[in-house]
Write an enzyme that holds these catalytic residues in place. Structure first.
Site, PDB file in Angstrom:
ATOM      1  N   SER A 676       0.807  -1.223   0.000  1.00 46.69           N
ATOM      2  CA  SER A 676       0.000   0.000   0.000  1.00 46.69           C
ATOM      3  C   SER A 676       0.843   1.278   0.000  1.00 46.69           C
ATOM      4  O   SER A 676       0.323   2.352   0.250  1.00 46.69           O
ATOM      5  CB  SER A 676      -0.933   0.008   1.223  1.00 46.69           C
ATOM      6  OG  SER A 676      -0.197  -0.058   2.406  1.00 46.69           O
ATOM      7  N   LYS A 719      -5.994   2.928   9.002  1.00 46.68           N
ATOM      8  CA  LYS A 719      -5.127   3.941   8.399  1.00 46.68           C
ATOM      9  C   LYS A 719      -5.732   5.333   8.540  1.00 46.68           C
ATOM     10  O   LYS A 719      -5.039   6.310   8.847  1.00 46.68           O
ATOM     11  CB  LYS A 719      -4.881   3.611   6.932  1.00 46.68           C
ATOM     12  CG  LYS A 719      -4.066   2.339   6.724  1.00 46.68           C
ATOM     13  CD  LYS A 719      -3.922   2.001   5.243  1.00 46.68           C
ATOM     14  CE  LYS A 719      -3.116   0.720   5.043  1.00 46.68           C
ATOM     15  NZ  LYS A 719      -3.005   0.353   3.628  1.00 46.68           N
TER      16      LYS A 719
END
Length: 770
Positions: A676, A719
């Protein structure tokens, strides 16, 4: 010591006597005795040692201490842990204790020296030689004295010293040792010692004779059999008889009460019949009896009645856990189906989430809500297939596997069975436990699960299986295919606050004995503890930290006037010390080559700064920061995208030939990996090459292809929570994650501007400062 000095420190001895000219090691633990030793060490190291008549008396008076003792000199002293002193003393001569007084915390004895009596040296020499002869004969037969001691005693020519040396190694009780110390006449003492040696020799001869008789009655091949027959004969003499037929009838009666199939009943009956015909002293009899006890103790037909009241079950779940709406909804759906259909139709839940988010405690609440028994088996580190399927009965100490053991402990055939840490299963030459679990967790096969020890099909189809894992990717594929995954994500600060207020604080107040002391932890205090002292996905560390605060409060209550102190935001450091976590300082102004990335870890989301810089070189790309293979590939993909789009990015076509690029992720000691960080690394390199500044209030997550497409990622909620804590204003996420935004908490949606991007062009358009 002069003849006039007749007062010395004295220590009473438990269970032992020190003889003149004999060295002995003493462990001193009583306060008075320790002070006596310290006094002796401070003077001339002389001390009186006397045996106490009853070794159980802690503080003996003079009437409880022997009259005759020994004047000894301390050769060595050593202090041991626990306040004990070990001393090495050597006896000097006999003394008689005239008076004992307590002086400065230690016992002081007034004594008179006793001299040995013995004038006829010829007669004493005869006794000496005879005593040495008997002693040598005794030690040769018993081997109870070391060769070094035997040699030393055999070389002694003084009858008085010889008597004391032999007396010190004789295996006689304390009162006999004291009698030998009391005797001043050397001839009489040697006479007594010779009598003791003769008695010990007779005992040794008798033991040898008994052993010889027993050896004659046995043959090597039948030794064990005859020993067991002797035991049985002793039981017969004592009237402690066991009738095998009576035992077998009791087992048959237990079998008759079980509702099992005819085939299983017949096989158990055969084993009972075999047991009744088997001699009780045979080892196989014990193994078979153990097997029958296990088989008859299993809940073949016992089950608990489900609580199918949906409202009541929902009430229990809400009482025990805050939030977790999806999981609660899934449990209530299961109960609804059970109520309508009458069968559970194979249910295997897998609760996946970071440590401390309540996976195990949730399973306990599920059992409580359903009114079922609860069983837990931890699979962390299990690498032996026998742990699941059991051992064959041919092995010594064989036992059923954990599954059968759990069912026996539950006492019902439909418990809630928790398989904890299923992602930490291991395998080696002893087998693969995950393969053994396949049959157990397959609704089509677990009706006839066979344990290697039981060797009878047992029905596991009515068990409500719950498994837990930290990372779903570590669960073996075939097992994962049989489960319904339910994700337990990290708790937000608001959720942690509610959990602390509703569950953790009341629980710890009660555990620390503060009920009725009006102890309160305000929301502001709890927020400070959550944000500055605990940084985790769950609430395990939060509970420990709250417990630490309340322990200190309890201490202050006991130490003070009984009134509980008030815990405030200002005095939290008094209870917990300086804050462990402080908010990360982020750059306030746009920077070149610095981008805020977002990453998922086992303890929640974190902000991951990514730095890039350029320098003159030969086109070398360096990736540092303890990056895993996937992140290194993301860096290479980023470089391929930039080189392909050099013209579009206003870069010289062959810029890479004379430019080295270094990409670094700080905290190099922490391993990092995952797919990511692609767009983060790409943007950092573009910024460094074009000298354009990147917005400091922007964070991003997403993988990149070499054509510039942005691919979706996982762990979005964690996140975004990290970005919110870090003071980020806007977050770029892949367009493919748009569906996940709808499930985000409202507090996250309001606190962040969430922008979706499809390509790297979208990222560049949003990222550079204007």
């Amino acid at each position: 010591m002069s003849e006039s000095q007749t007062i010395l420190p004295m220590i009473p001895l438990r269970g032992m006597v020190v003889y003149p000219k004999v060295t002995a090691q003493l462990d001193i633990g009583r306060d008075k005795s320790i002070k006596a030793v310290e006094k002796a060490m401070a003077d001339d190291r002389l001390i009186a040692v006397v045996a106490q008549l009853d070794e159980n008396v802690e503080d003996p008076v003079q009437s409880e201490i022997a009259t005759v003792g020994t004047l000894a000199k301390i050769k060595q002293m050593l202090r041991l842990p626990g306040g004990i002193i070990r001393i090495l003393v050597e006896g000097i001569h006999r003394i008689t204790i005239d008076n004992i007084e307590l002086v400065d915390g230690y016992n002081s004895a007034t004594f008179t020296e006793l001299k040995p009596i013995g004038e006829n040296m010829v007669e004493l020499e005869a006794y000496r030689r005879f005593a040495q002869s008997k002693f040598l004969q005794w030690t040769d037969e018993t081997k109870s004295v070391s060769e070094e001691v035997v040699t030393r005693i055999m070389n002694i020519n003084n009858p008085n010293i010889l008597a004391d040396q032999i007396a010190s190694v004789l295996p006689v009780p304390l009162f006999k040792k004291q009698q030998l110390l009391d005797i001043l006449d050397v001839k009489e003492r040697l006479h007594k010692i010779i009598a003791v040696l003769n008695t010990e020799l007779e005992i040794s001869h008798l033991e040898e004779e008994i052993n010889h008789q027993v050896r004659q009655q046995m043959e090597m091949q039948q030794k064990e059999y005859f020993l067991r027959e002797k035991i049985r004969a002793i039981h017969d003499e004592l009237g402690d008889k066991v009738d095998p037929d009576e035992e077998a009838n009791e087992l048959r009666e237990q079998l008759s009460k079980l509702k099992v199939s005819d085939d299983i009943r017949e096989r158990i009956e055969k084993e009972i019949a075999r047991y009744s015909r088997m001699p009780q002293m045979m080892p196989e009899s014990t193994i078979l009896r153990n097997y029958l006890d296990w088989v008859l103790a299993l809940p073949w037909d016992k089950e608990s009645k489900d609580r199918l009241d949906i409202n009541e079950a929902a009430k229990i779940l809400n009482q025990d856990h805050y939030g977790l709406e999806k999981i609660k909804e899934r449990i209530l759906e299961f109960l609804a189906v059970r109520k309508l259909s009458g069968s559970q139709g194979g249910s295997i839940l897998c609760l996946v989430g970071p440590p401390g988010v309540g996976k195990t405690s949730l399973a306990t609440s599920i059992a409580k809500a359903m009114n079922r028994k609860f069983v837990r088996a931890s699979l962390g580190g299990v690498r032996d297939e026998a742990e699941i399927r059991g051992h064959r009965r041919t092995y010594v100490g064989a036992l059923p596997g954990r599954m059968i053991q759990g069912m026996k402990n539950a006492g019902t055939k439909n418990p809630v069975f928790l398989l904890d840490e299923i992602d930490k299963l291991a395998s080696d030459y002893k087998g693969d436990p995950s393969s053994a679990l396949l049959e157990l967790l397959d609704p089509e096969q677990n009706k006839t699960f066979s344990d290697h020890f039981i060797e009878l099909p047992f029905d596991f189809s009515e068990v409500f299986w719950i498994t837990t894992a930290n990372v779903a990717g570590n669960i073996p594929g075939p097992l994962l295919d049989r489960m319904e995954i339910i994700e337990l994500s990290s708790y937000m600060e608001e959720e942690k606050l509610e959990i602390a207020k509703r569950y953790l604080v009341p629980k710890q107040i009660k555990r620390n004995g503060l009920d009725g002391h009006n102890v309160k932890l305000s929301d502001a205090v709890l927020r400070k503890v959550i944000s500055e002292y605990t940084r985790e996905a769950g609430v395990r560390t939060l509970e420990k930290t709250i417990a630490k605060v309340l322990r200190k409060v309890a201490y202050e209550v006991v130490e003070g006037d009984g009134k509980a102190p008030r815990v405030t935001v200002k005095n939290v450091p008094h209870y917990l010390g300086a804050p462990i976590f402080t908010e990360q300082e982020r750059e306030k102004e746009p920077q070149v080559g610095l981008v805020c990335g977002l990453a998922w870890t086992s303890v929640g989301g974190v902000v991951l700064p990514c730095e890039a810089t350029t320098m003159e070189g030969t086109g070398k790309l360096s990736l540092t920061g303890s990056l895993g293979k996937v992140m290194q590939e993301s860096g290479q993909a980023a470089m391929a995208y930039i080189r392909h789009n050099a013209e579009h990015l206003a870069l010289p076509k062959e810029f890479y030939k004379n430019t080295d690029i270094h990409v670094h992720l700080p905290e190099g000691a922490t391993p990092k990996d995952g797919p990511s960080a692609g767009i983060t690394m790409t943007l950092a390199v573009v910024s460094a090459l074009t000298d354009k500044k990147v917005r400091s209030d922007l964070a991003m997550t997403g993988e990149i292809t070499i054509r510039g497409r942005v691919l979706p990622i996982g762990g979005l909620k964690e996140k975004l929570l990290a970005a919110l804590r870090h003071g980020i204003k806007e977050v770029l996420i892949p367009y493919g994650n748009q569906k996940d935004v709808a499930e985000l908490p409202e507090s996250v949606k309001k606190g962040l501007k969430i922008t979706t991007v499809k390509t790297m062009d979208d990222v560049l358009a949003k990222a550079f400062a204007k």
